[in-house]
Motif scaffolding. Structure first.
Motif, PDB file in Angstrom:
ATOM      1  N   ASP A  13       0.922  -1.143   0.206  1.00  0.00           N
ATOM      2  CA  ASP A  13      -0.400   0.014  -0.293  1.00  0.00           C
ATOM      3  C   ASP A  13       0.862   1.669   0.261  1.00  0.00           C
ATOM      4  O   ASP A  13       1.541   1.689   1.240  1.00  0.00           O
ATOM      5  CB  ASP A  13      -0.877  -0.470   0.872  1.00  0.00           C
ATOM      6  N   ARG A  14       0.512   1.602  -1.284  1.00  0.00           N
ATOM      7  CA  ARG A  14       1.405   3.287  -1.196  1.00  0.00           C
ATOM      8  C   ARG A  14       1.506   4.295  -0.549  1.00  0.00           C
ATOM      9  O   ARG A  14       2.821   4.833  -0.797  1.00  0.00           O
ATOM     10  CB  ARG A  14       2.235   3.231  -2.905  1.00  0.00           C
ATOM     11  N   ARG A  15       0.788   4.239  -0.375  1.00  0.00           N
ATOM     12  CA  ARG A  15       0.025   5.237   0.532  1.00  0.00           C
ATOM     13  C   ARG A  15       0.830   5.251   1.979  1.00  0.00           C
ATOM     14  O   ARG A  15       0.681   5.959   2.545  1.00  0.00           O
ATOM     15  CB  ARG A  15      -1.902   5.688   1.139  1.00  0.00           C
ATOM     16  N   LYS A  16       0.512   3.799   2.567  1.00  0.00           N
ATOM     17  CA  LYS A  16       1.525   3.934   4.047  1.00  0.00           C
ATOM     18  C   LYS A  16       2.941   3.812   4.110  1.00  0.00           C
ATOM     19  O   LYS A  16       3.748   3.465   3.444  1.00  0.00           O
ATOM     20  CB  LYS A  16       1.043   2.487   4.120  1.00  0.00           C
ATOM     21  N   VAL A  17       3.171   4.657   5.313  1.00  0.00           N
ATOM     22  CA  VAL A  17       4.543   5.014   5.012  1.00  0.00           C
ATOM     23  C   VAL A  17       5.649   4.541   6.603  1.00  0.00           C
ATOM     24  O   VAL A  17       4.922   4.637   7.555  1.00  0.00           O
ATOM     25  CB  VAL A  17       5.133   6.302   5.681  1.00  0.00           C
ATOM     26  N   PHE A  18       6.098   3.438   6.477  1.00  0.00           N
ATOM     27  CA  PHE A  18       6.663   3.178   7.460  1.00  0.00           C
ATOM     28  C   PHE A  18       8.264   3.539   8.244  1.00  0.00           C
ATOM     29  O   PHE A  18       8.673   4.357   6.682  1.00  0.00           O
ATOM     30  CB  PHE A  18       7.388   1.739   7.565  1.00  0.00           C
ATOM     31  N   LEU A  19       8.858   3.849   9.375  1.00  0.00           N
ATOM     32  CA  LEU A  19       9.724   4.704   9.148  1.00  0.00           C
ATOM     33  C   LEU A  19      10.705   3.246  10.061  1.00  0.00           C
ATOM     34  O   LEU A  19       9.998   3.017  10.963  1.00  0.00           O
ATOM     35  CB  LEU A  19       9.380   5.411  11.015  1.00  0.00           C
ATOM     36  N   ARG A  20      12.305   3.826   9.730  1.00  0.00           N
ATOM     37  CA  ARG A  20      13.050   2.905   9.891  1.00  0.00           C
ATOM     38  C   ARG A  20      14.509   3.935   9.746  1.00  0.00           C
ATOM     39  O   ARG A  20      14.594   4.995   9.906  1.00  0.00           O
ATOM     40  CB  ARG A  20      13.106   2.133   8.453  1.00  0.00           C
ATOM     41  N   TYR A  21      15.308   3.172  11.001  1.00  0.00           N
ATOM     42  CA  TYR A  21      16.267   3.762  10.757  1.00  0.00           C
ATOM     43  C   TYR A  21      17.485   3.583   9.694  1.00  0.00           C
ATOM     44  O   TYR A  21      17.829   3.288   8.921  1.00  0.00           O
ATOM     45  CB  TYR A  21      17.317   3.010  12.026  1.00  0.00           C
ATOM     46  N   ALA A  22      18.209   4.791   9.684  1.00  0.00           N
ATOM     47  CA  ALA A  22      18.924   5.250   7.807  1.00  0.00           C
ATOM     48  C   ALA A  22      20.596   4.393   8.735  1.00  0.00           C
ATOM     49  O   ALA A  22      20.451   4.649   9.859  1.00  0.00           O
ATOM     50  CB  ALA A  22      18.831   6.395   7.911  1.00  0.00           C
ATOM     51  N   ASP A  23      21.245   3.955   7.573  1.00  0.00           N
ATOM     52  CA  ASP A  23      22.228   3.706   8.047  1.00  0.00           C
ATOM     53  C   ASP A  23      23.377   4.686   8.693  1.00  0.00           C
ATOM     54  O   ASP A  23      24.124   3.936   9.584  1.00  0.00           O
ATOM     55  CB  ASP A  23      22.785   3.396   6.378  1.00  0.00           C
ATOM     56  N   ARG A  24      23.101   5.879   8.109  1.00  0.00           N
ATOM     57  CA  ARG A  24      24.260   6.776   9.516  1.00  0.00           C
ATOM     58  C   ARG A  24      23.702   6.770  10.552  1.00  0.00           C
ATOM     59  O   ARG A  24      24.297   6.530  11.721  1.00  0.00           O
ATOM     60  CB  ARG A  24      24.366   8.606   8.666  1.00  0.00           C
ATOM     61  N   GLY A  25      22.073   6.634  10.757  1.00  0.00           N
ATOM     62  CA  GLY A  25      21.808   6.525  12.266  1.00  0.00           C
ATOM     63  C   GLY A  25      22.191   5.276  13.060  1.00  0.00           C
ATOM     64  O   GLY A  25      22.981   5.756  14.621  1.00  0.00           O
ATOM     65  N   ALA A  26      22.045   4.757  12.128  1.00  0.00           N
ATOM     66  CA  ALA A  26      22.665   3.091  12.896  1.00  0.00           C
ATOM     67  C   ALA A  26      23.477   3.335  13.127  1.00  0.00           C
ATOM     68  O   ALA A  26      23.971   2.613  14.147  1.00  0.00           O
ATOM     69  CB  ALA A  26      22.088   2.380  11.982  1.00  0.00           C
ATOM     70  N   GLU A  27      24.983   3.817  12.976  1.00  0.00           N
ATOM     71  CA  GLU A  27      26.076   3.474  12.931  1.00  0.00           C
ATOM     72  C   GLU A  27      26.645   4.476  13.712  1.00  0.00           C
ATOM     73  O   GLU A  27      27.178   3.880  14.428  1.00  0.00           O
ATOM     74  CB  GLU A  27      27.034   4.636  11.900  1.00  0.00           C
ATOM     75  N   LEU A  28      25.270   5.983  14.097  1.00  0.00           N
ATOM     76  CA  LEU A  28      26.563   6.402  14.945  1.00  0.00           C
ATOM     77  C   LEU A  28      25.630   5.734  16.472  1.00  0.00           C
ATOM     78  O   LEU A  28      26.654   6.034  17.495  1.00  0.00           O
ATOM     79  CB  LEU A  28      25.309   7.913  14.819  1.00  0.00           C
ATOM     80  N   ALA A  29      24.694   5.037  16.646  1.00  0.00           N
ATOM     81  CA  ALA A  29      24.348   4.557  17.774  1.00  0.00           C
ATOM     82  C   ALA A  29      25.255   3.251  17.940  1.00  0.00           C
ATOM     83  O   ALA A  29      25.463   3.757  19.378  1.00  0.00           O
ATOM     84  CB  ALA A  29      22.922   3.970  17.628  1.00  0.00           C
ATOM     85  N   ARG A  30      25.588   2.871  17.350  1.00  0.00           N
ATOM     86  CA  ARG A  30      26.052   1.730  17.442  1.00  0.00           C
ATOM     87  C   ARG A  30      27.913   1.949  17.833  1.00  0.00           C
ATOM     88  O   ARG A  30      28.212   1.141  18.908  1.00  0.00           O
ATOM     89  CB  ARG A  30      26.841   1.036  15.608  1.00  0.00           C
ATOM     90  N   SER A  31      28.102   2.748  16.933  1.00  0.00           N
ATOM     91  CA  SER A  31      29.737   3.409  17.561  1.00  0.00           C
ATOM     92  C   SER A  31      29.430   4.467  18.919  1.00  0.00           C
ATOM     93  O   SER A  31      30.390   3.871  19.883  1.00  0.00           O
ATOM     94  CB  SER A  31      30.869   4.605  16.843  1.00  0.00           C
ATOM     95  N   PHE A  32      28.477   4.934  19.603  1.00  0.00           N
ATOM     96  CA  PHE A  32      28.051   5.057  20.328  1.00  0.00           C
ATOM     97  C   PHE A  32      28.169   4.278  22.019  1.00  0.00           C
ATOM     98  O   PHE A  32      28.708   4.318  23.070  1.00  0.00           O
ATOM     99  CB  PHE A  32      27.081   5.964  20.642  1.00  0.00           C
ATOM    100  N   PHE A  33      27.408   2.856  21.339  1.00  0.00           N
ATOM    101  CA  PHE A  33      26.847   2.263  22.561  1.00  0.00           C
ATOM    102  C   PHE A  33      27.514   1.116  22.272  1.00  0.00           C
ATOM    103  O   PHE A  33      26.761   0.280  23.385  1.00  0.00           O
ATOM    104  CB  PHE A  33      25.235   1.778  22.631  1.00  0.00           C
TER     105      PHE A  33
END
Length: 180
Positions: A98-118
């Protein structure tokens, strides 16, 4: 907390309660440090946690559900998502069915920032858990899952007392499964 400590069990319960409080406070400080380092505010951080929790259980969150979870208006959620997307923390993906529906996901950059910090914290946690047997970890996991449920029930009762609408059952279930 403020409990009588007349016997061994009462002292143990009081000690566990205090440990949970201290852990929550320290975890909040770590989260705020991450947020401050990356120019995020408290709501931004809560949004990232919601996106991560949803992804962990394979049920990506929609902007509407994010707004419900954070108790934000539609306009505020849009501004929040726009800000996090511009900063590279999350991305919007269209549902293939259903192209009207939007899902939010971690972007690669955001995931990498979180991984490196945590990552250092993750290594510390792994070292602590390595000192416990599988059976002990099962008990700790059951205890923590029930404590999370208790806290969420209390949070929801407080929201209801303030007249806030209840969360959708599907979002509550996904968040509960993420805690497992």
């Amino acid at each position: 907390m403020y409990r009588r400590r007349d016997d061994r069990r009462a002292r143990m319960i009081a000690d566990i309660t205090n440990d949970l409080r201290r852990y929550a406070a320290d975890a909040q400080h770590v989260g705020h440090a991450f947020a401050g380092l990356h120019g995020l505010n408290a709501t931004d951080l809560q949004a990232l946690i919601a996106v991560m929790d949803a992804e962990l259980v394979g049920e990506p969150i929609t902007p509407g559900r994010l707004g419900e979870r954070l108790n934000l208006s539609s306009g505020s959620v849009t501004a929040l998502i726009d800000r996090l997307e511009r900063a590279g923390h999350i991305r919007r993906d269209r549902d293939t069915a259903d192209r009207r529906k939007v899902f939010l996901r971690y972007a690669d950059r955001g995931a990498e920032l979180a991984r490196s910090f945590f990552a250092p914290l993750g290594r510390r946690n792994d070292q602590v858990m390595a000192r416990f047997s599988d059976e002990e970890l099962e008990t700790v996991h059951r205890f923590m899952a029930e404590m999370v449920t208790s806290m969420r029930e209390h949070r929801n009762a407080m929201r209801a007392a303030r007249g806030e609408p209840p969360k959708h059952a599907a979002e509550a279930g996904a968040a509960d499964r993420a805690a497992d």
